[in-house]
Design a protein around this motif. Structure first.
Motif, PDB file in Angstrom:
ATOM      1  N   SER A  53       0.788  -1.331   0.216  1.00 31.13           N
ATOM      2  CA  SER A  53      -0.190   0.022  -0.543  1.00 31.13           C
ATOM      3  C   SER A  53       0.611   1.382  -0.164  1.00 31.13           C
ATOM      4  CB  SER A  53      -1.243   0.034   1.222  1.00 31.13           C
ATOM      5  OG  SER A  53       0.223   0.591   2.905  1.00 31.13           O
ATOM      6  N   ILE A  54      -0.151   2.567  -0.025  1.00 25.64           N
ATOM      7  CA  ILE A  54       0.943   3.691   0.088  1.00 25.64           C
ATOM      8  C   ILE A  54       1.352   3.883   0.673  1.00 25.64           C
ATOM      9  CG2 ILE A  54      -0.966   5.191   0.193  1.00 25.64           C
ATOM     10  CD1 ILE A  54       1.578   6.215  -2.135  1.00 25.64           C
ATOM     11  N   THR A  55       0.657   3.907   2.767  1.00 27.30           N
ATOM     12  CA  THR A  55       1.156   3.755   3.150  1.00 27.30           C
ATOM     13  C   THR A  55       2.179   3.356   4.126  1.00 27.30           C
ATOM     14  OG1 THR A  55      -0.942   4.329   3.878  1.00 27.30           O
ATOM     15  CG2 THR A  55      -0.296   3.735   5.914  1.00 27.30           C
ATOM     16  N   LEU A  80      -0.361  11.335  -9.610  1.00 31.37           N
ATOM     17  CA  LEU A  80      -1.431  10.831  -8.427  1.00 31.37           C
ATOM     18  C   LEU A  80      -0.114  10.397  -6.919  1.00 31.37           C
ATOM     19  CD1 LEU A  80      -3.344  11.184  -6.848  1.00 31.37           C
ATOM     20  CD2 LEU A  80      -5.186   9.460  -8.546  1.00 31.37           C
ATOM     21  N   LEU A  81       0.169   9.527  -7.882  1.00 32.58           N
ATOM     22  CA  LEU A  81       1.109   8.850  -6.767  1.00 32.58           C
ATOM     23  C   LEU A  81       2.405   9.672  -5.664  1.00 32.58           C
ATOM     24  CD1 LEU A  81       2.036   5.764  -5.368  1.00 32.58           C
ATOM     25  CD2 LEU A  81       4.417   5.978  -7.252  1.00 32.58           C
ATOM     26  N   THR A  83       2.000  13.278  -5.550  1.00 35.25           N
ATOM     27  CA  THR A  83       0.882  13.251  -4.378  1.00 35.25           C
ATOM     28  C   THR A  83       1.173  12.583  -3.375  1.00 35.25           C
ATOM     29  OG1 THR A  83       0.238  14.582  -6.689  1.00 35.25           O
ATOM     30  CG2 THR A  83      -0.829  15.218  -3.439  1.00 35.25           C
ATOM     31  N   ARG A  84       0.212  11.655  -3.292  1.00 36.60           N
ATOM     32  CA  ARG A  84       0.110  10.779  -2.299  1.00 36.60           C
ATOM     33  C   ARG A  84       1.461  10.600  -1.239  1.00 36.60           C
ATOM     34  NH1 ARG A  84      -4.761   6.700  -5.233  1.00 36.60           N
ATOM     35  NH2 ARG A  84      -6.617   9.008  -4.662  1.00 36.60           N
ATOM     36  N   GLN A  87       2.176  13.854   0.533  1.00 33.11           N
ATOM     37  CA  GLN A  87       1.270  14.295   1.951  1.00 33.11           C
ATOM     38  C   GLN A  87       1.098  12.704   2.629  1.00 33.11           C
ATOM     39  OE1 GLN A  87      -2.525  13.208   0.515  1.00 33.11           O
ATOM     40  NE2 GLN A  87      -3.526  13.360   3.016  1.00 33.11           N
ATOM     41  N   HIS A  88       2.102  11.531   2.462  1.00 30.64           N
ATOM     42  CA  HIS A  88       2.383  10.742   3.378  1.00 30.64           C
ATOM     43  C   HIS A  88       3.993  10.600   4.622  1.00 30.64           C
ATOM     44  CE1 HIS A  88      -1.446   8.331   2.012  1.00 30.64           C
ATOM     45  NE2 HIS A  88      -1.314   7.406   3.131  1.00 30.64           N
TER      46      HIS A  88
END
Length: 339
Positions: A53-55, A80-81, A83-84, A87-88
């Motif tokens: 996961s991105i997290t 989009l990846l 940017t996410r 943020q994480h």
């Protein structure tokens, strides 16, 4: 400046560890993890060969000095990846620096003015010569940085310098005024044999061409590529000097970073103590099998699978005409050596 899509050589990658237990591990099945839309991506840990996961990805990257995300310019899923991920990573460590190939170092002040609220977005785009796809691709990243007061470093070499090296050769740098030359790396054409071979193959389709067989024009084009990679590497190091104890998230075209070549290799040569993690995109169609991914696992520490973009042209004549018009718009640089 959008990057050409190059055909890359298939490189053999050792997938099985030498321990006996690794031989009985089940083969990962990626058939259920393929991206469903052009916005979607599926992150793969290249070491474990498992989707993450991105997290989980951000958690694994949180201690790295530099995180490099390669992209296909203009691909919605790449942006989009990015940017996410920003943020994480920010949520885990707010001391973040964004360094970007998409802005040239001679436009740093215009970028800073916008981040500080002195100019509007359109003014910044004009003053910083933002890419045509800025609003659809990089606006969310810049706005996140602006809102959270994160430094953004214009990391690329000046466009006119790159073009003139490609036309007139590396000696063009000797003709630059001192203040412009001082902004560029002391060793602007440092390279590695592996990257040189990859570049020649991408342009000519012939891997391992001997140096003597490389034309002067080809050598100039390669030097223009190197000035970009070396400038990005030194701008990342400069960012870390200006902002100690910050993590760098660097965004670049995938050719500059995949297989840890290009900018990544030159950054490592200059600062071998840095921990650098590379994420690379892999175009992944519904027809491809899980086994096909094995040939691509060397592209980065993490891969992210994305759908291919629609084919731009089927008419080769129209494609040639469009490419000629596209590049003619960038042909207005006046190079001293040609005058």
């Amino acid at each position: 400046m959008p990057t050409m899509k190059y055909s890359l050589a298939t490189i053999t990658f050792a997938l099985l560890a030498t321990s006996g237990c690794s031989l009985i591990q089940p083969q990962p099945d990626f058939s259920a993890t393929k991206p469903e839309t052009l916005y979607d991506s599926v992150v793969i840990d290249a070491n474990s060969r498992q989707p993450v996961s991105i997290t989980a990805t951000a958690n694994a990257l949180s201690k790295a000095d530099v995180v490099v995300v390669g992209e296909y310019h203009g691909h919605q899923a790449s942006h989009l990846l990015q940017t996410r991920l920003l943020q994480h990573l920010f949520n885990l460590n707010p001391r973040q620096i964004l360094t970007m190939e998409q802005f040239n170092l001679d436009h740093q002040s215009a970028l800073d003015d916008y981040l500080e609220g002195a100019t509007g977005e359109t003014e910044m785009m004009e003053d910083a010569d933002a890419w045509d796809n800025y609003r659809g691709s990089y606006r969310p990243l810049i706005e996140f940085a602006r809102r959270h007061k994160l430094p953004v470093i214009a990391a690329n070499a000046p466009a006119d310098v790159v073009r003139c090296i490609g036309r007139a050769g590396p000696d063009y740098l000797k003709r630059l005024p001192d203040d412009q030359r001082e902004q560029l790396p002391e060793q602007p054409f440092m390279d590695t044999p592996a990257y040189r071979g990859k570049f020649i193959e991408a342009i000519t389709g012939s891997h391992g061409t001997s140096d003597s067989a490389i034309s002067e024009q080809m050598n100039n084009i390669y030097k223009a590529q190197l000035i970009r990679d070396n400038t990005m590497a030194t701008r990342i190091l400069r960012a870390r000097e200006l902002y100690p104890d910050h993590q760098v998230l660097h965004l670049t075209g995938t050719f500059h970073s995949e297989e840890k070549l290009g900018t990544v290799a030159l950054l490592k040569k200059r600062a071998p103590e840095l921990s650098i993690v590379v994420l690379s995109p892999v175009l992944w169609s519904a027809e491809e099998s899980s086994a096909a991914l094995e040939d691509k696992l060397n592209k980065g520490d993490y891969l992210y699978l994305i759908q291919p973009l629609p084919q731009e042209f089927r008419d080769s004549d129209r494609q040639k005409k469009a490419m000629k018009e596209r590049f003619s718009k960038r042909s207005d640089a006046h190079c001293t050596a040609e005058q």
